[in-house]
Design a protein around this motif. Structure first.
Motif, PDB file in Angstrom:
ATOM      1  N   LYS A  47      31.253  32.869  41.972  1.00 39.02           N
ATOM      2  CA  LYS A  47      31.769  33.303  40.677  1.00 39.02           C
ATOM      3  C   LYS A  47      31.297  32.388  39.557  1.00 39.02           C
ATOM      4  O   LYS A  47      31.007  32.852  38.440  1.00 39.02           O
ATOM      5  CB  LYS A  47      33.301  33.352  40.709  1.00 39.02           C
ATOM      6  N   THR A  48      31.210  31.103  39.848  1.00 38.05           N
ATOM      7  CA  THR A  48      30.747  30.137  38.846  1.00 38.05           C
ATOM      8  C   THR A  48      29.332  30.450  38.400  1.00 38.05           C
ATOM      9  O   THR A  48      29.042  30.559  37.203  1.00 38.05           O
ATOM     10  CB  THR A  48      30.812  28.701  39.408  1.00 38.05           C
ATOM     11  N   PHE A  49      28.434  30.626  39.357  1.00 39.49           N
ATOM     12  CA  PHE A  49      27.030  30.848  39.008  1.00 39.49           C
ATOM     13  C   PHE A  49      26.760  32.278  38.526  1.00 39.49           C
ATOM     14  O   PHE A  49      25.819  32.508  37.779  1.00 39.49           O
ATOM     15  CB  PHE A  49      26.136  30.488  40.196  1.00 39.49           C
ATOM     16  N   ALA A  50      27.585  33.211  38.956  1.00 38.54           N
ATOM     17  CA  ALA A  50      27.396  34.603  38.524  1.00 38.54           C
ATOM     18  C   ALA A  50      27.848  34.802  37.079  1.00 38.54           C
ATOM     19  O   ALA A  50      27.248  35.577  36.334  1.00 38.54           O
ATOM     20  CB  ALA A  50      28.149  35.549  39.446  1.00 38.54           C
ATOM     21  N   THR A  51      28.930  34.096  36.677  1.00 35.82           N
ATOM     22  CA  THR A  51      29.487  34.283  35.337  1.00 35.82           C
ATOM     23  C   THR A  51      29.034  33.226  34.342  1.00 35.82           C
ATOM     24  O   THR A  51      29.087  33.433  33.132  1.00 35.82           O
ATOM     25  CB  THR A  51      31.031  34.252  35.381  1.00 35.82           C
ATOM     26  N   TYR A  53      30.620  30.403  34.078  1.00 36.38           N
ATOM     27  CA  TYR A  53      31.824  29.637  33.757  1.00 36.38           C
ATOM     28  C   TYR A  53      32.437  29.088  35.049  1.00 36.38           C
ATOM     29  O   TYR A  53      32.493  29.787  36.068  1.00 36.38           O
ATOM     30  CB  TYR A  53      32.841  30.504  33.022  1.00 36.38           C
ATOM     31  N   ALA A  54      32.899  27.843  34.992  1.00 35.27           N
ATOM     32  CA  ALA A  54      33.384  27.157  36.183  1.00 35.27           C
ATOM     33  C   ALA A  54      34.628  27.817  36.779  1.00 35.27           C
ATOM     34  O   ALA A  54      35.584  28.117  36.066  1.00 35.27           O
ATOM     35  CB  ALA A  54      33.682  25.696  35.856  1.00 35.27           C
ATOM     36  N   HIS A  55      34.581  28.031  38.083  1.00 36.49           N
ATOM     37  CA  HIS A  55      35.727  28.485  38.869  1.00 36.49           C
ATOM     38  C   HIS A  55      35.953  27.449  39.975  1.00 36.49           C
ATOM     39  O   HIS A  55      34.991  26.897  40.522  1.00 36.49           O
ATOM     40  CB  HIS A  55      35.461  29.845  39.519  1.00 36.49           C
ATOM     41  N   TYR A  56      37.215  27.199  40.294  1.00 44.90           N
ATOM     42  CA  TYR A  56      37.526  26.211  41.323  1.00 44.90           C
ATOM     43  C   TYR A  56      38.516  26.780  42.336  1.00 44.90           C
ATOM     44  O   TYR A  56      39.257  27.733  42.047  1.00 44.90           O
ATOM     45  CB  TYR A  56      38.111  24.945  40.693  1.00 44.90           C
ATOM     46  N   ALA A  63      43.880  29.380  46.219  1.00 48.75           N
ATOM     47  CA  ALA A  63      43.328  30.513  45.473  1.00 48.75           C
ATOM     48  C   ALA A  63      42.202  30.039  44.568  1.00 48.75           C
ATOM     49  O   ALA A  63      42.135  28.864  44.188  1.00 48.75           O
ATOM     50  CB  ALA A  63      44.416  31.185  44.647  1.00 48.75           C
ATOM     51  N   VAL A  64      41.311  30.963  44.208  1.00 48.99           N
ATOM     52  CA  VAL A  64      40.208  30.682  43.293  1.00 48.99           C
ATOM     53  C   VAL A  64      40.619  31.092  41.888  1.00 48.99           C
ATOM     54  O   VAL A  64      41.109  32.216  41.684  1.00 48.99           O
ATOM     55  CB  VAL A  64      38.927  31.439  43.705  1.00 48.99           C
ATOM     56  N   THR A  65      40.444  30.199  40.933  1.00 45.35           N
ATOM     57  CA  THR A  65      40.786  30.513  39.545  1.00 45.35           C
ATOM     58  C   THR A  65      39.671  30.037  38.620  1.00 45.35           C
ATOM     59  O   THR A  65      38.976  29.061  38.908  1.00 45.35           O
ATOM     60  CB  THR A  65      42.102  29.846  39.109  1.00 45.35           C
ATOM     61  N   LYS A  66      39.533  30.744  37.516  1.00 44.18           N
ATOM     62  CA  LYS A  66      38.613  30.314  36.474  1.00 44.18           C
ATOM     63  C   LYS A  66      39.220  29.117  35.760  1.00 44.18           C
ATOM     64  O   LYS A  66      40.411  29.116  35.446  1.00 44.18           O
ATOM     65  CB  LYS A  66      38.370  31.456  35.487  1.00 44.18           C
ATOM     66  N   TYR A  67      38.423  28.102  35.479  1.00 42.56           N
ATOM     67  CA  TYR A  67      38.961  26.892  34.863  1.00 42.56           C
ATOM     68  C   TYR A  67      39.677  27.203  33.554  1.00 42.56           C
ATOM     69  O   TYR A  67      39.137  27.874  32.667  1.00 42.56           O
ATOM     70  CB  TYR A  67      37.849  25.881  34.585  1.00 42.56           C
ATOM     71  N   GLY A  68      40.900  26.673  33.418  1.00 42.91           N
ATOM     72  CA  GLY A  68      41.648  26.755  32.172  1.00 42.91           C
ATOM     73  C   GLY A  68      42.074  28.141  31.752  1.00 42.91           C
ATOM     74  O   GLY A  68      42.450  28.351  30.607  1.00 42.91           O
ATOM     75  N   GLU A  69      42.024  29.096  32.660  1.00 39.61           N
ATOM     76  CA  GLU A  69      42.277  30.493  32.293  1.00 39.61           C
ATOM     77  C   GLU A  69      43.663  30.685  31.672  1.00 39.61           C
ATOM     78  O   GLU A  69      43.830  31.427  30.696  1.00 39.61           O
ATOM     79  CB  GLU A  69      42.132  31.383  33.527  1.00 39.61           C
ATOM     80  N   SER A  70      44.661  29.992  32.188  1.00 36.86           N
ATOM     81  CA  SER A  70      46.023  30.176  31.692  1.00 36.86           C
ATOM     82  C   SER A  70      46.217  29.590  30.299  1.00 36.86           C
ATOM     83  O   SER A  70      47.106  30.001  29.555  1.00 36.86           O
ATOM     84  CB  SER A  70      47.028  29.530  32.652  1.00 36.86           C
ATOM     85  N   LEU A  71      45.354  28.630  29.906  1.00 30.58           N
ATOM     86  CA  LEU A  71      45.479  27.980  28.603  1.00 30.58           C
ATOM     87  C   LEU A  71      44.437  28.461  27.596  1.00 30.58           C
ATOM     88  O   LEU A  71      44.430  28.023  26.450  1.00 30.58           O
ATOM     89  CB  LEU A  71      45.350  26.458  28.774  1.00 30.58           C
ATOM     90  N   GLY A  72      43.542  29.328  28.049  1.00 28.56           N
ATOM     91  CA  GLY A  72      42.486  29.801  27.159  1.00 28.56           C
ATOM     92  C   GLY A  72      41.329  28.834  27.040  1.00 28.56           C
ATOM     93  O   GLY A  72      40.497  28.956  26.138  1.00 28.56           O
ATOM     94  N   ASN A  73      41.269  27.849  27.938  1.00 34.11           N
ATOM     95  CA  ASN A  73      40.157  26.894  27.939  1.00 34.11           C
ATOM     96  C   ASN A  73      39.042  27.394  28.846  1.00 34.11           C
ATOM     97  O   ASN A  73      39.254  28.255  29.699  1.00 34.11           O
ATOM     98  CB  ASN A  73      40.627  25.520  28.423  1.00 34.11           C
ATOM     99  N   THR A  74      37.857  26.832  28.682  1.00 36.69           N
ATOM    100  CA  THR A  74      36.731  27.212  29.527  1.00 36.69           C
ATOM    101  C   THR A  74      35.815  26.020  29.768  1.00 36.69           C
ATOM    102  O   THR A  74      35.849  25.037  29.028  1.00 36.69           O
ATOM    103  CB  THR A  74      35.880  28.333  28.893  1.00 36.69           C
ATOM    104  N   GLN A  75      35.018  26.116  30.800  1.00 38.98           N
ATOM    105  CA  GLN A  75      33.921  25.183  31.052  1.00 38.98           C
ATOM    106  C   GLN A  75      32.657  26.019  31.260  1.00 38.98           C
ATOM    107  O   GLN A  75      32.462  26.596  32.323  1.00 38.98           O
ATOM    108  CB  GLN A  75      34.199  24.319  32.284  1.00 38.98           C
ATOM    109  N   LYS A  76      31.830  26.109  30.235  1.00 38.94           N
ATOM    110  CA  LYS A  76      30.586  26.866  30.337  1.00 38.94           C
ATOM    111  C   LYS A  76      29.535  25.987  31.010  1.00 38.94           C
ATOM    112  O   LYS A  76      29.235  24.889  30.539  1.00 38.94           O
ATOM    113  CB  LYS A  76      30.095  27.309  28.966  1.00 38.94           C
ATOM    114  N   VAL A  77      28.986  26.461  32.099  1.00 38.34           N
ATOM    115  CA  VAL A  77      28.030  25.669  32.877  1.00 38.34           C
ATOM    116  C   VAL A  77      26.677  25.634  32.180  1.00 38.34           C
ATOM    117  O   VAL A  77      26.073  26.674  31.908  1.00 38.34           O
ATOM    118  CB  VAL A  77      27.880  26.246  34.298  1.00 38.34           C
ATOM    119  N   LYS A  78      26.203  24.425  31.881  1.00 40.55           N
ATOM    120  CA  LYS A  78      24.897  24.241  31.254  1.00 40.55           C
ATOM    121  C   LYS A  78      23.838  23.827  32.267  1.00 40.55           C
ATOM    122  O   LYS A  78      22.659  24.116  32.104  1.00 40.55           O
ATOM    123  CB  LYS A  78      25.002  23.188  30.156  1.00 40.55           C
TER     124      LYS A  78
END
Length: 213
Positions: A47-51, A53-56, A63-78
């Protein structure tokens, strides 16, 4: 963002530990600050490489979650790197928000327990850029940096010129401590000027690299 072909290559190369996970060191793309240590399972990595955005994988929630999803934060992978054994992953990300919300800290590693606070090189410039940007977006009454932004590029540019002259004078007088202090003043004002013009230090570094291949 990675392509589907890149996803297949990365997922195939990753070697999981006994828990079926790979440790992930997360670093800010601009400042070089280490932000956190996370874990991924194959689903999170895909999911991280497909989107982009970091998922952990949360070992507590299983469970797998997108980073910071509940707070509206993100980590865009560069950028992403594997170690030599393909057992550890390093992500360089552009982070939105703060890792440690409770302590209002950009990084989870905010408690220095050994050594003195003494940033060196590119990481220091990246951190200074982040601090200046924060002041620009959240002006502080009486703060010098806020004052410079209010006065605009003309005032900031004037200070850059003044500090450059003072640096040269200190150097001609052979004042090592003076050179250190004036160079610090000059670099600070240059960073404010770059920020006022929405220029990132990484852009300047990229230009330097092109000139010195």
């Amino acid at each position: 963002m990675a392509t589907k072909q890149d996803v297949n290559v990365n997922i195939k190369n990753i070697k999981l530990n006994k828990e079926g996970l790979i440790p992930v060191v997360v670093q800010d793309y601009e400042s070089g600050e280490v932000l956190m240590l996370g874990h991924m399972n194959p689903e999170a990595a895909e999911k991280t490489f497909a989107t982009g955005y970091a998922h952990y994988y949360s070992r507590s929630k299983k469970a797998v979650t997108k980073y910071g999803e509940s707070l509206g934060n993100t980590q865009k992978v560069k950028a992403a790197f594997l170690n030599a054994e393909n057992t550890q992953l390093l992500l360089k990300v552009r982070q939105k928000g703060k890792v440690d919300v409770e302590k209002n800290s950009f990084s989870a590693f905010s408690q220095q327990i050994v050594g003195e606070y003494n940033d060196i090189g590119a990481e220091m410039f990246g951190r200074l850029q982040r601090i200046i940007t924060d002041v620009k977006n959240n002006p502080e009454e009486g703060a010098y940096t806020s004052f410079l932004f209010v006065r605009g590029v003309d005032r900031i540019g004037k200070k850059v010129g003044e500090e450059a002259v003072e640096l040269v004078i200190a150097a001609k007088n052979g004042e090592k401590n003076g050179v250190v202090c004036e160079a610090a003043d000059l670099l600070y004002h240059v960073m404010v000027l770059l920020n006022a013009e929405d220029v990132k230090i990484s852009e300047v570094c990229a230009e330097l690299c092109k000139r010195n291949r």
